[in-house]
Design an enzyme around this catalytic site. Structure first.
Site, PDB file in Angstrom:
ATOM      1  N   ASP A  33    -104.388 -38.222 -70.930  1.00 43.73           N
ATOM      2  CA  ASP A  33    -105.794 -38.106 -71.328  1.00 43.73           C
ATOM      3  C   ASP A  33    -105.976 -37.620 -72.770  1.00 43.73           C
ATOM      4  O   ASP A  33    -106.537 -36.553 -73.020  1.00 43.73           O
ATOM      5  CB  ASP A  33    -106.529 -37.151 -70.378  1.00 43.73           C
ATOM      6  CG  ASP A  33    -106.420 -37.593 -68.934  1.00 43.73           C
ATOM      7  OD1 ASP A  33    -106.513 -38.797 -68.672  1.00 43.73           O
ATOM      8  OD2 ASP A  33    -106.221 -36.716 -68.058  1.00 43.73           O
ATOM      9  N   GLU A 207    -114.443 -44.598 -65.611  1.00 45.54           N
ATOM     10  CA  GLU A 207    -114.306 -43.171 -65.924  1.00 45.54           C
ATOM     11  C   GLU A 207    -113.878 -43.016 -67.380  1.00 45.54           C
ATOM     12  O   GLU A 207    -113.768 -43.971 -68.136  1.00 45.54           O
ATOM     13  CB  GLU A 207    -113.258 -42.534 -65.003  1.00 45.54           C
ATOM     14  CG  GLU A 207    -111.872 -43.140 -65.166  1.00 45.54           C
ATOM     15  CD  GLU A 207    -110.827 -42.496 -64.276  1.00 45.54           C
ATOM     16  OE1 GLU A 207    -111.108 -41.414 -63.722  1.00 45.54           O
ATOM     17  OE2 GLU A 207    -109.731 -43.065 -64.138  1.00 45.54           O
TER      18      GLU A 207
END
Length: 450
Positions: A33, A207
């Protein structure tokens, strides 16, 4: 040949293939991430961490790295973890840091002790932390996650987040409260593309939103579809849209069924960060951050970007004649990092045949004469082979590391250097007869004085 031998051979061959690679850019942990930001002439990269051997999203802490040249990344350690937030239970997932008012604000998604997902805020006086809980409770709490933040030219800050929906709020100047209500973005096919076969999710949005502005156009980049995910994006005339779907940034690739975008401009070049499962043992639960450079199309659209093992070109060179932290790494094998008793970070779990690659080291025409390394060894030590070009490249120095009497008892060792001239990729290869950790490694430095 038995299964164990076959597996060992496979790892050896994969390691040989990766020796010249720069992607993934972090090898000492499984990193996830990516959230890059440009600050004070460097790129700071915040990541999550997948624990070794994970078979689920077992994530407890965040990490931060920095680079001035986009290939050699310095490890600054763990700026925050679940223990930073007293109300946290699990899921130290995708966060992002932004500076304001002389402080740094870290927006992170966390599972509460009550079980729901919420967005918390850490704050620090230093970009690398440590961060402390700014509120003692969540900033927003609607059981969704993946925050991204942008401050527009008027000074108004916006926080977006969401899976399976997309939400935003207008943050106040203090960055730890917001004005108005939480707004839900209408996910239309015109704005976010069409997904087939999933009535509950008719658009491609999944997302991991990443919002930013460039040349009067707003970009919302996100992980799309599931699973496996790709990366897509939408653009709009304002930070709140209306959004127009633009297409795929990065197709589904690699060994991870998730992906997560981060985009910055640095020193005149655009960079796209993502994660995959390319390291040995990599998977959808043991992921690794990578980066590619790219050029926007003339109309501002983003081209399709493919995953590579090479990564971007180096900006400038690295100066070997000033102290360099051992945890400044372009690529490595077999190593970990940890907090150093002398301050900062150190390289640890050094075993025989492990190595560090540092890219684009500028030795100059006169060349280096000596090499120094700051080390500590609770065992009998080992050797540092200083090589150029590869782990089996030209050997220009060998430094012997003797036992120092403890893992926090430090000594500086030095050795003569011959043949280190020009700009070279530096490989520090570690050897020794012991079966465990040979020594710990804090910093290194060359000297060009006769």
């Amino acid at each position: 040949m038995g299964r164990t031998a076959i597996a060992a051979l496979a790892l050896l061959l994969l390691g040989a293939l990766l020796v010249g690679a720069d992607n993934p850019i972090i090898q000492t942990v499984y990193s996830t991430d990516p959230a890059p930001m440009v600050y004070d002439g460097r790129v700071y990269l915040f990541t999550g961490q997948d624990e070794d051997g994970s078979t689920n999203y077992n994530m407890r802490r965040w990490h931060v790295y920095s680079s001035a040249d986009m290939v050699n990344w310095q490890d600054h350690g763990v700026p925050a973890s679940l223990s930073t937030f007293s109300w946290a239970k699990a899921n130290a997932w995708a966060g992002q840091v932004v500076p304001r008012n002389g402080k740094f604000y870290f927006y992170v998604p966390i599972q509460r002790t009550s079980g729901s997902m919420a967005i918390g805020v850490g704050v620090s006086d230093n970009i690398t932390g440590p961060y402390r809980d700014a509120l003692g409770k969540p900033l927003v709490d609607n059981n969704e996650f993946d925050p991204t933040v942008w401050i527009d030219e008027t000074g108004q800050a916006y926080l977006y987040w969401g899976n399976p929906n997309l939400w935003y709020v207008k943050l106040n100047q203090d960055m730890i409260s917001y004005s108005g209500s939480v707004t839900k973005v209408q996910l239309t096919t015109a704005g976010f593309g069409s997904r087939s076969g999933n009535a509950q999710k008719p658009t491609t949005y999944e997302e991991g939103p990443w919002i930013y502005k460039r040349n009067n156009l707003w970009y919302l980049v996100y992980a799309a579809n599931c699973c496996s995910e790709d990366i897509r994006y939408s653009t709009g005339p304002s930070v709140t849209g209306p959004w127009t779907y633009r297409g795929v940034v990065m197709p589904t690739q690699g060994k991870s069924f998730t992906n997560h975008p981060g985009i910055i401009d640095f020193n005149g070049t655009s960079y796209f960060f993502y994660h995959n499962g390319a390291l040995p043992g990599g998977s959808g639960y043991t992921r690794s951050v990578c980066v590619e450079s790219f050029v926007y199309n003339s109309d501002g659209t983003i081209p399709t970007i493919q995953m590579t093992t090479n990564g971007p070109k180096q900006i400038g060179t690295l100066d070997p004649y000033v102290r360099q932290e051992a945890e400044t790494i372009a690529f490595s094998s077999g190593l970990k990092t940890e907090t150093c008793s002398e301050g900062g970070m150190q390289v640890s779990q050094i075993n025989s045949n492990d190595y560090i690659k540092v890219k684009g080291v500028a030795f100059g025409t006169e060349g280096a004469k000596t090499f120094q390394a700051r080390v500590a060894s609770a065992s009998s030590g080992g050797k540092i082979e200083v090589r150029l070009g590869s782990t089996s490249g030209t050997l220009v120095a060998t430094c012997t590391v003797s036992g120092t009497g403890g893992s926090t008892t430090w000594a500086t060792v030095s050795c003569p250097v011959s043949g280190a001239t020009g700009t070279q990729d530096l490989f520090l290869r570690f050897t020794g007869s012991g079966s465990g950790e040979l020594f710990k490694f804090n910093w290194w430095k060359f000297d060009n004085a006769a």
